[in-house]
Design a protein around this motif. Structure first.
Motif, PDB file in Angstrom:
ATOM      1  N   UNK A 117       0.780  -1.102  -0.063  1.00 24.48           N
ATOM      2  CA  UNK A 117      -0.140  -0.163  -0.134  1.00 24.48           C
ATOM      3  C   UNK A 117       0.720   1.059  -0.139  1.00 24.48           C
ATOM      4  N   UNK A 118       1.767   1.257   1.083  1.00 19.69           N
ATOM      5  CA  UNK A 118       2.597   2.659   0.952  1.00 19.69           C
ATOM      6  C   UNK A 118       3.361   2.948  -0.405  1.00 19.69           C
ATOM      7  N   UNK A 119       3.455   1.971  -1.205  1.00 16.19           N
ATOM      8  CA  UNK A 119       4.475   2.146  -2.159  1.00 16.19           C
ATOM      9  C   UNK A 119       3.657   2.351  -3.585  1.00 16.19           C
ATOM     10  N   UNK A 120       2.638   1.381  -3.759  1.00 19.74           N
ATOM     11  CA  UNK A 120       1.862   1.600  -4.954  1.00 19.74           C
ATOM     12  C   UNK A 120       0.487   1.797  -4.992  1.00 19.74           C
ATOM     13  N   UNK A 121      -0.105   2.159  -3.838  1.00 21.08           N
ATOM     14  CA  UNK A 121      -1.354   2.731  -3.787  1.00 21.08           C
ATOM     15  C   UNK A 121      -1.608   4.275  -3.710  1.00 21.08           C
ATOM     16  N   UNK A 122      -2.113   4.974  -4.455  1.00 19.67           N
ATOM     17  CA  UNK A 122      -2.245   6.405  -4.675  1.00 19.67           C
ATOM     18  C   UNK A 122      -2.225   7.009  -3.184  1.00 19.67           C
ATOM     19  N   UNK A 123      -2.980   6.586  -2.254  1.00 22.52           N
ATOM     20  CA  UNK A 123      -3.009   6.931  -0.772  1.00 22.52           C
ATOM     21  C   UNK A 123      -1.835   6.423  -0.030  1.00 22.52           C
TER      22      UNK A 123
ATOM     23  N   UNK B 241       1.947   5.467 -11.972  1.00 20.39           N
ATOM     24  CA  UNK B 241       2.321   4.833 -13.257  1.00 20.39           C
ATOM     25  C   UNK B 241       1.747   3.275 -12.843  1.00 20.39           C
ATOM     26  N   UNK B 242       1.577   2.759 -11.552  1.00 18.65           N
ATOM     27  CA  UNK B 242       1.054   1.595 -11.214  1.00 18.65           C
ATOM     28  C   UNK B 242      -0.455   1.573 -11.898  1.00 18.65           C
ATOM     29  N   UNK B 243      -1.180   2.947 -11.438  1.00 16.98           N
ATOM     30  CA  UNK B 243      -2.520   2.659 -12.067  1.00 16.98           C
ATOM     31  C   UNK B 243      -2.592   2.834 -13.712  1.00 16.98           C
ATOM     32  N   UNK B 244      -1.826   3.829 -14.228  1.00 14.36           N
ATOM     33  CA  UNK B 244      -1.909   3.936 -15.646  1.00 14.36           C
ATOM     34  C   UNK B 244      -1.471   2.831 -16.379  1.00 14.36           C
ATOM     35  N   UNK B 245      -0.560   2.065 -15.901  1.00 11.54           N
ATOM     36  CA  UNK B 245      -0.022   0.786 -16.539  1.00 11.54           C
ATOM     37  C   UNK B 245      -0.944  -0.451 -16.264  1.00 11.54           C
ATOM     38  N   UNK B 246      -1.598  -0.590 -15.447  1.00  9.83           N
ATOM     39  CA  UNK B 246      -2.326  -1.575 -15.002  1.00  9.83           C
ATOM     40  C   UNK B 246      -1.410  -2.700 -14.233  1.00  9.83           C
ATOM     41  N   UNK B 247      -0.532  -2.077 -13.462  1.00 10.87           N
ATOM     42  CA  UNK B 247       0.614  -3.076 -12.915  1.00 10.87           C
ATOM     43  C   UNK B 247       0.014  -4.202 -12.061  1.00 10.87           C
ATOM     44  N   UNK B 248      -1.141  -3.604 -11.067  1.00 12.05           N
ATOM     45  CA  UNK B 248      -1.516  -4.811 -10.362  1.00 12.05           C
ATOM     46  C   UNK B 248      -2.338  -5.818 -10.989  1.00 12.05           C
ATOM     47  N   UNK B 249      -3.058  -5.480 -12.024  1.00  8.19           N
ATOM     48  CA  UNK B 249      -3.844  -6.655 -12.859  1.00  8.19           C
ATOM     49  C   UNK B 249      -2.815  -7.510 -13.438  1.00  8.19           C
ATOM     50  N   UNK B 250      -1.702  -6.854 -14.118  1.00 10.42           N
ATOM     51  CA  UNK B 250      -0.634  -7.691 -14.660  1.00 10.42           C
ATOM     52  C   UNK B 250       0.134  -8.658 -13.793  1.00 10.42           C
ATOM     53  N   UNK B 251       0.154  -7.935 -12.625  1.00  7.73           N
ATOM     54  CA  UNK B 251       0.795  -8.881 -11.694  1.00  7.73           C
ATOM     55  C   UNK B 251      -0.096  -9.979 -11.075  1.00  7.73           C
ATOM     56  N   UNK B 252      -1.337  -9.724 -11.104  1.00  6.40           N
ATOM     57  CA  UNK B 252      -2.287 -10.868 -10.830  1.00  6.40           C
ATOM     58  C   UNK B 252      -2.283 -11.771 -12.058  1.00  6.40           C
ATOM     59  N   UNK B 253      -2.203 -11.413 -13.212  1.00  5.50           N
ATOM     60  CA  UNK B 253      -2.262 -12.630 -14.176  1.00  5.50           C
ATOM     61  C   UNK B 253      -0.964 -13.414 -14.155  1.00  5.50           C
ATOM     62  N   UNK B 254       0.236 -12.626 -13.910  1.00  3.55           N
ATOM     63  CA  UNK B 254       1.517 -13.300 -13.686  1.00  3.55           C
ATOM     64  C   UNK B 254       1.423 -14.277 -12.677  1.00  3.55           C
ATOM     65  N   UNK B 255       0.682 -14.022 -11.623  1.00  2.00           N
ATOM     66  CA  UNK B 255       0.731 -15.042 -10.429  1.00  2.00           C
ATOM     67  C   UNK B 255      -0.285 -16.295 -10.752  1.00  2.00           C
ATOM     68  N   UNK B 256      -1.173 -15.906 -11.737  1.00  2.00           N
ATOM     69  CA  UNK B 256      -1.975 -16.966 -12.081  1.00  2.00           C
ATOM     70  C   UNK B 256      -1.274 -17.986 -12.987  1.00  2.00           C
ATOM     71  N   UNK B 257      -0.546 -17.484 -13.848  1.00  2.00           N
ATOM     72  CA  UNK B 257       0.159 -18.317 -14.857  1.00  2.00           C
ATOM     73  C   UNK B 257       1.155 -19.088 -14.118  1.00  2.00           C
ATOM     74  N   UNK B 258       1.814 -18.356 -13.202  1.00  2.00           N
ATOM     75  CA  UNK B 258       2.960 -19.206 -12.609  1.00  2.00           C
ATOM     76  C   UNK B 258       2.251 -20.314 -11.772  1.00  2.00           C
ATOM     77  N   UNK B 259       1.224 -20.183 -11.162  1.00  2.00           N
ATOM     78  CA  UNK B 259       0.369 -21.221 -10.388  1.00  2.00           C
ATOM     79  C   UNK B 259       0.241 -22.262 -11.327  1.00  2.00           C
ATOM     80  N   UNK B 260      -0.538 -21.811 -12.483  1.00  2.00           N
ATOM     81  CA  UNK B 260      -0.693 -22.998 -13.620  1.00  2.00           C
ATOM     82  C   UNK B 260       0.689 -23.734 -13.978  1.00  2.00           C
ATOM     83  N   UNK B 261       1.784 -22.883 -14.232  1.00  2.00           N
ATOM     84  CA  UNK B 261       2.861 -23.842 -14.402  1.00  2.00           C
ATOM     85  C   UNK B 261       3.533 -24.438 -13.394  1.00  2.00           C
ATOM     86  N   UNK B 262       2.998 -24.257 -12.266  1.00  2.00           N
ATOM     87  CA  UNK B 262       3.573 -25.052 -11.239  1.00  2.00           C
ATOM     88  C   UNK B 262       4.911 -24.314 -10.620  1.00  2.00           C
ATOM     89  N   UNK B 263       5.176 -23.073 -10.717  1.00  2.00           N
ATOM     90  CA  UNK B 263       6.283 -22.272 -10.427  1.00  2.00           C
ATOM     91  C   UNK B 263       6.265 -21.721  -9.128  1.00  2.00           C
TER      92      UNK B 263
END
Length: 187
Positions: free
Chosen positions: A12-18, A27-49
């Protein structure tokens, strides 16, 4: 090849506007960084990483805060990065349950003062996919450290952000000689 996804400082202290020290939040908001990270975590889980979430933080009384640090020396006065406060909670939109392990780091690199290397070696991890905020600090520091520990390193560019897009792009160019710069599509 045994792979781990390491996601840095999506707190929160680093990535949230508040957040109290959220210079990269826009930049986190404009570039959808959290959504992309969630996608990466799902992909990593699917791959067993292995999926590791890393966050920076200090004791409630800031006994472990480096007071002389230009980066961390004033966080106590701001009430930021205290592990007993909500500022070190993961961003509310991050699906942190997808992480298998949370590591708390006391400095910029995820390797400094943590058991990260021991965890990776115990799992025979050879390849690291690193993402986080900020590209300039946590990502660069951790990637350099990983490189020097002989891991094969990739940086997930579209899950990283810095204070400005230009700063982020410079960081990616700086890391390219020692790490493969990839996107979610590459995963």
């Amino acid at each position: 090849m045994n792979t781990a996804l390491i996601a840095l400082d999506y707190i929160f202290d680093i990535t949230h506007p508040e957040g109290k020290i959220a210079r990269s939040a826009q930049q986190v908001v404009e570039r959808n960084i959290i959504a992309h990270t969630n996608q990466a975590l799902v992909l990593a889980q699917q791959k067993g990483w292995l999926r590791i979430l890393v966050k920076v933080g200090f004791a409630a009384d800031y006994i472990d805060q480096p007071k002389h640090s230009r980066m961390f020396g004033q966080v106590d006065k701001l009430g930021a990065l205290a592990l007993d406060q909500s500022g070190t909670a993961f961003h509310p939109d991050l699906v942190s349950e997808l992480g298998e392990l949370v590591i708390v780091k006391p400095r910029v690199s995820a390797f400094y003062g943590t058991n990260l290397d021991a965890v990776l070696r115990a799992r025979s991890i050879e390849r690291l996919i690193i993402c986080g905020v900020s590209s300039t600090w946590a990502v660069q520091s951790t990637v350099r450290d990983a490189h020097d520990r002989d891991y094969q390193v990739s940086v997930l560019e579209d899950a990283c952000a810095a204070t400005t897009l230009e700063e982020h792009q410079i960081s990616m160019a700086t890391l390219a000689p020692i790490a493969e710069i990839i996107t979610l599509e590459d995963l």
